[in-house]
Design a protein around this motif. Sequence first.
Motif, mmCIF file in Angstrom:
data_model
loop_
_atom_site.group_PDB
_atom_site.id
_atom_site.type_symbol
_atom_site.label_atom_id
_atom_site.label_comp_id
_atom_site.label_asym_id
_atom_site.label_seq_id
_atom_site.Cartn_x
_atom_site.Cartn_y
_atom_site.Cartn_z
ATOM 1 N N GLU A 134 53.538 98.647 -46.249
ATOM 2 C CA GLU A 134 53.964 97.340 -45.722
ATOM 3 C C GLU A 134 55.116 96.765 -46.529
ATOM 4 O OE1 GLU A 134 50.444 94.987 -45.724
ATOM 5 O OE2 GLU A 134 49.639 95.890 -43.896
ATOM 6 N N ASP B 56 58.205 97.907 -45.362
ATOM 7 C CA ASP B 56 58.393 97.542 -43.953
ATOM 8 C C ASP B 56 58.258 98.768 -43.052
ATOM 9 O OD1 ASP B 56 58.720 95.623 -42.017
ATOM 10 O OD2 ASP B 56 60.908 95.705 -42.027
ATOM 11 N N ASN C 153 58.043 98.705 -39.211
ATOM 12 C CA ASN C 153 59.225 98.266 -38.444
ATOM 13 C C ASN C 153 60.480 99.097 -38.711
ATOM 14 O OD1 ASN C 153 57.917 95.930 -37.290
ATOM 15 N ND2 ASN C 153 58.044 94.988 -39.309
ATOM 16 N N TYR C 154 60.386 100.150 -39.538
ATOM 17 C CA TYR C 154 61.603 100.851 -39.959
ATOM 18 C C TYR C 154 62.379 101.425 -38.781
ATOM 19 C CZ TYR C 154 59.737 105.576 -39.212
ATOM 20 O OH TYR C 154 59.258 106.714 -38.646
ATOM 21 N N GLU D 220 64.265 98.674 -36.935
ATOM 22 C CA GLU D 220 65.396 98.179 -37.714
ATOM 23 C C GLU D 220 66.584 99.140 -37.650
ATOM 24 O OE1 GLU D 220 66.478 96.257 -42.055
ATOM 25 O OE2 GLU D 220 64.651 97.447 -41.857
#
Length: 614
Positions: free
Chosen positions: A127, A130, A133-134, A137
């Motif tokens: 987390e 990230d 969400n990598y 992004e």
Amino acid sequence: MLLQVINGTKDFAGEVLFEDIQFEIKEGHKIAVIGRNGCGKTTLLKIISGLLALDKGKMVKANNVSIGYLSQQAFENDDLTVQEEFDKVFAEVFDLEKQMTELSEKLKTQYDDSLLKQYSQLQNRYEALDGYNYNQEQLTLFTKFGFSIQDLQRRLSTFSGGQRTRIAFVKLLLQKPDILLLDEPTNHLDMDTIVWLESYLQKYSNAIVVVSHDRMFLDKIVSEVYEFEFGELNHYVGNYSSYVQQKQLAFQQQKATYQRQQAEIARLSALIEKFRYKKNKAAFAQSKIKYLERMEKVDKPQEDKGNFKLRFDPKLRGGKNVLTVEHLVIGYDKPLCTINFNLNNGQRLAVIGPNGLGKSTFVKTLMGQVKALAGDYLFGHQIEVGYFDQQLAEITSNKTVLDEIWDMFPEYNHTEIRKILGQFMFSADDVYKTCNVLSGGEKVRLFLAKLMLEKPNLLILDEPTNHLDIMGKEALEQALLEYNGTVLFVSHDRYFIQKLATCILRIENDKTEFYSLNYDEYMEKLSGKTVDIKVESEEKNISSSKQQRDNSKKAANLEKRISKAEEELELLRELRFDPEYYHDFKKMQELDEKIDEKHNEIAHLMEEWEVYAQ
């Protein structure tokens, strides 16, 4: 503190580039480094990144600080796809995913507190990176820089140099280093991408150090400015506009203080000359000499006036209607867009829009370099065009600078040509340089000299500010503001557009729209606001002008009061040498109190003067 440069000195080609500079980067700070071309900005970034070393002084860096430098980004293997290159950034994320999957499988068959604790630790790290969400992004960054999702599967070798630079930029942003070093990050980006990048960097939580000539970009991003000037590095808190105001105020204050001190020195020197040879006043003269020797001298403020001087004066006035464009279809093998508008004498039209949709093609069509696919365009009566294009400005001639100009304008004599070139900062032996060895900025200045001598009444300019430093941009802006001809220009520099444009032509996605608005009004319209900007602006200007006049009057009045108080202070000081006082302790004590009060009075007046003397 992430990094400090302490008493840093760097020599270049036998000359001191900068000396004893102090520079520091704190966690999360966003810093601009500005100054003339060649002053040491990029060199400082290379020193911070470890590519170069200081000649004197030291650099102190906190442990485990990661530094990412855009200009040093290179790809080891051009045969990799973009996705494979990006996957290197997420190696730890992938490893964590693998370990979490393995642990998850174990937990299905065996319940163990140690396994749960281990899984929790892995999840916390995942987390923190990230990990959830990598992928989103990387897709957002990649597409915002003008690529399609399909481009992720293309090999790096299939992209152009400019595209590879943008891919390297995306990779650098995905790495999220503790210190992000950016050298001219807005180069080759269109306006929409720059606006998006600003928004991204505003939210970027780590430290940023940026070198840029894009003044609006700096206004939006940074909260500190370091300026290289006269070999020194000066620090200002605030964005670019704040720096400009602070620097101007500091200069005016130092100039006023210097002038007052010089007047005081002249006054005291006259008194010394008047009384030094008179027996009964010799002691008084000696006291003044000692006072001058002890006086802490204020340095005369330095002002960097080294900029090229440009003035466009049309040979002919030309007709009122300068250019009519009717249903003009532009493109090469297929239509890009259709354009309609009228341009009148004195207008300054900014052509804006994303890259690759027709801005330069439109300009080339007007200049006859690209054939129109349909429609018409017509220049008005006695319209003479001066054209600036970055490719044309890339002068590759083996001629000297002197001959390059003289051959085009033989009606001028040698002295006149030298004087003109001097205006564009080609002095002494610079005029004998061959054109092909000139820097990008020098080539632009040389081409602008040609344009000035052509004396056109319509200037068509395609990205004229590329390669110019901030002072160069300001010189060009001022020349175009004073020009009584007409200007049509393509630019991504919003500060430049904001200063100049009286109307806007936006080209986007096969459609165009003409706005009889300046840039601020255009942005207001896009945001859906209906405020009458012209009225607001005029009222603001009237109010600002009145305030400036009031401030000037107050400042002038305060200067008179300061001068009077300083004269009274000097008279009080002179009493110290009077026997009536220095033989009477009580009187001397009262005199010292009066001198202290007068000092305080002057200090308060000076504080008040600084408020109004802006």
